[in-house]
Design a protein around this motif. Sequence first.
Motif, PDB file in Angstrom:
ATOM      1  N   PHE A 102       0.835  -1.203   0.000  1.00  0.00           N
ATOM      2  CA  PHE A 102       0.000   0.000   0.000  1.00  0.00           C
ATOM      3  C   PHE A 102       0.873   1.258   0.000  1.00  0.00           C
ATOM      4  CE2 PHE A 102      -2.660   3.424   1.139  1.00  0.00           C
ATOM      5  CZ  PHE A 102      -3.928   3.094   0.720  1.00  0.00           C
ATOM      6  N   PHE A 103       1.902   1.243   0.824  1.00  0.00           N
ATOM      7  CA  PHE A 103       2.796   2.415   0.868  1.00  0.00           C
ATOM      8  C   PHE A 103       3.462   2.641  -0.495  1.00  0.00           C
ATOM      9  CE2 PHE A 103       3.417   4.421   5.101  1.00  0.00           C
ATOM     10  CZ  PHE A 103       2.431   3.745   5.791  1.00  0.00           C
TER      11      PHE A 103
ATOM     12  N   THR B 203       3.147   6.008  -2.973  1.00  0.00           N
ATOM     13  CA  THR B 203       4.266   6.752  -3.575  1.00  0.00           C
ATOM     14  C   THR B 203       4.092   6.842  -5.089  1.00  0.00           C
ATOM     15  OG1 THR B 203       5.729   5.970  -1.833  1.00  0.00           O
ATOM     16  CG2 THR B 203       6.781   6.834  -3.827  1.00  0.00           C
ATOM     17  N   ASN B 204       3.819   5.719  -5.722  1.00  0.00           N
ATOM     18  CA  ASN B 204       3.687   5.669  -7.194  1.00  0.00           C
ATOM     19  C   ASN B 204       2.600   6.605  -7.710  1.00  0.00           C
ATOM     20  OD1 ASN B 204       4.199   2.057  -7.261  1.00  0.00           O
ATOM     21  ND2 ASN B 204       5.648   3.738  -7.083  1.00  0.00           N
TER      22      ASN B 204
ATOM     23  N   THR C 243      -4.328   1.164 -10.727  1.00  0.00           N
ATOM     24  CA  THR C 243      -5.718   0.773 -10.440  1.00  0.00           C
ATOM     25  C   THR C 243      -5.796  -0.730 -10.191  1.00  0.00           C
ATOM     26  OG1 THR C 243      -6.321   2.380 -12.173  1.00  0.00           O
ATOM     27  CG2 THR C 243      -8.101   1.088 -11.226  1.00  0.00           C
ATOM     28  N   LYS C 244      -5.199  -1.491 -11.105  1.00  0.00           N
ATOM     29  CA  LYS C 244      -5.250  -2.959 -10.981  1.00  0.00           C
ATOM     30  C   LYS C 244      -4.575  -3.427  -9.697  1.00  0.00           C
ATOM     31  CE  LYS C 244      -4.812  -3.423 -16.046  1.00  0.00           C
ATOM     32  NZ  LYS C 244      -5.535  -2.150 -16.165  1.00  0.00           N
ATOM     33  N   ARG C 245      -3.431  -2.793  -9.369  1.00  0.00           N
ATOM     34  CA  ARG C 245      -2.731  -3.189  -8.145  1.00  0.00           C
ATOM     35  C   ARG C 245      -3.565  -2.865  -6.910  1.00  0.00           C
ATOM     36  NH1 ARG C 245       2.732  -0.248  -8.506  1.00  0.00           N
ATOM     37  NH2 ARG C 245       3.098  -1.253  -6.492  1.00  0.00           N
ATOM     38  N   PHE C 246      -4.288  -1.750  -6.935  1.00  0.00           N
ATOM     39  CA  PHE C 246      -5.164  -1.440  -5.799  1.00  0.00           C
ATOM     40  C   PHE C 246      -6.251  -2.505  -5.665  1.00  0.00           C
ATOM     41  CE2 PHE C 246      -8.269   0.261  -3.063  1.00  0.00           C
ATOM     42  CZ  PHE C 246      -7.628   1.161  -2.245  1.00  0.00           C
TER      43      PHE C 246
END
Lengths: 116, 116, 116, 116, 116, 116
Positions: free
Chosen positions: A29-30, A34-35, F26-29
Amino acid sequence: MGKVEDFRAYRERMNARIHAEGTLLTKRFFNLDTNCYESGALDTKTKEMLGLVASLVLRCDDCVSYHVVRCVEEGIQRTEIMEVFDVGLVVGGSIVIPHLRRAHELLDELLPAADR
Amino acid sequence: MGKVEDFRAYRERMNARIHAEGTLLTKRFFNLDTNCYESGALDTKTKEMLGLVASLVLRCDDCVSYHVVRCVEEGIQRTEIMEVFDVGLVVGGSIVIPHLRRAHELLDELLPAADR
Amino acid sequence: MGKVEDFRAYRERMNARIHAEGTLLTKRFFNLDTNCYESGALDTKTKEMLGLVASLVLRCDDCVSYHVVRCVEEGIQRTEIMEVFDVGLVVGGSIVIPHLRRAHELLDELLPAADR
Amino acid sequence: MGKVEDFRAYRERMNARIHAEGTLLTKRFFNLDTNCYESGALDTKTKEMLGLVASLVLRCDDCVSYHVVRCVEEGIQRTEIMEVFDVGLVVGGSIVIPHLRRAHELLDELLPAADR
Amino acid sequence: MGKVEDFRAYRERMNARIHAEGTLLTKRFFNLDTNCYESGALDTKTKEMLGLVASLVLRCDDCVSYHVVRCVEEGIQRTEIMEVFDVGLVVGGSIVIPHLRRAHELLDELLPAADR
Amino acid sequence: MGKVEDFRAYRERMNARIHAEGTLLTKRFFNLDTNCYESGALDTKTKEMLGLVASLVLRCDDCVSYHVVRCVEEGIQRTEIMEVFDVGLVVGGSIVIPHLRRAHELLDELLPAADR
């Protein structure tokens, strides 16, 4: 030094603790966080202003402070920051005002005398 | 037509009622709300993206719809809007996702086939 | 003196900075915010209680403090303020309690001994 | 009939289900919620306006509807309700506007023609 | 001693004031709040974790502190608390991070050296 | 069929659109959001109850619906869900009640007759 340095030091110390004790998901999440503000279809300047107005309407002083510092680092002018504040104030209402006070105090520490 | 037109018609009809029944202060607030997105130190494009992200993290579907429509009118690209959504998602968390679904549905109505 | 004076001094100092650096829109919002509590169809007493309960459920300590001070200035009784607090507590839930603690502390500074 | 009746019927049906399935604590909370607006140091009129403004700034349509209906039942005038709306609008910001639209629509159903 | 003790002392002192000055309804709400975390269909451990995640996403430091203390008293492990934090972080977004920093600081005071 | 199926179909269709148009971030979230409820130091049952109470106090109907469905799938009993609702109600206040009504309606669709 001033409040900016205190905030930065506390932030770094506790982020290190979160990374040490948190889960893999915490760390991921962190990374996302950042990204999220890196240049893409929108540049970092715009994204930092988005982060600032989001923090204002959600009324989080630490998040507002972080993004005010980042906006100044990115060379965003005080007059531009004032208009980000205005969007936050109109969308979020008078409940945002106490956070604006603290944001202005921080801005006065970051952009002293000459700049005013 | 579609949802966009229904929303616009309802919005205009009820705003007229608010202006008819509201106080002087009500009208002045609505003026401020309009002025807030006019070009100044920041251009309208940037301000509409600020309005969109603020609406997303505060999770107001009507406000999100309004600013998505305005962003498309201002010529902001879908890839740019996606990154505004990302800031809203990271700052506001998974609770924002249902609003993103409806915002994507609206975007598909506004920017059909060819654009995708 | 006590917390009330510190809060008032900080508030006035930073409001002056906001007026000095803010835009025309900022100033107009601050005017609206002042006008909003002036006597009209509803008297100032009622409006200050409305401002207090809104601040409580939105959980803004500075706004709660401001309206508690104003309520006392308007001669609203402690027993009446207690019932404003109750509406805020029931509507807003236990998350409001920490703000009630600080509001009671302030009230004890404003309405000492004799009044209790 | 109109939206008011639909809302009332749904509300009563589901409150009955909550009472049937909920715990003792659930029932006690619902009692508190009822008692909260009874006349005490403040009269019911004032308390209903407090409930309305709290619902507005927390942006809950059903709660706004409930308290608008109750305000009208208590004989609170449209001009007074407009000023409760103004406090909600200034404190809560433009994000409150979509809820004001629906509140005005309801008010037009409750206080038709002659009253305007 | 440390922050935990300061917080506990302030909390107890002001809760006593609230009980002294508050209405019968105030007292009944405080009773509900206590009863809510007692063992029932769910055990106290689970309920304290529910209270913690609710406090996190609503971003109330005092409530987070209270439930972190209670979780530790109930013998909930640091690795378990980390996962409650993760749910709060993902649901509530990066705006929760400043509260996580303070929650970690408190946890380091409550569970020192040996436990890490 | 009923509301549950409509909700599920809409959710899946729009999530597919978000994955098609969204960024890598978005996908990673969305992946994080899925991983967050997987069994770890806490089991999935507990995590789903955490997700439910967080959704309730943040007052997001779609999120509440999603987690109510998941809780039932995980075999969590109605009496247990009632106590999750109670924590949400006490922490979040009466503003949560309209969401409880809709959650009960959904629960009646998921756990019909025999179970009551």
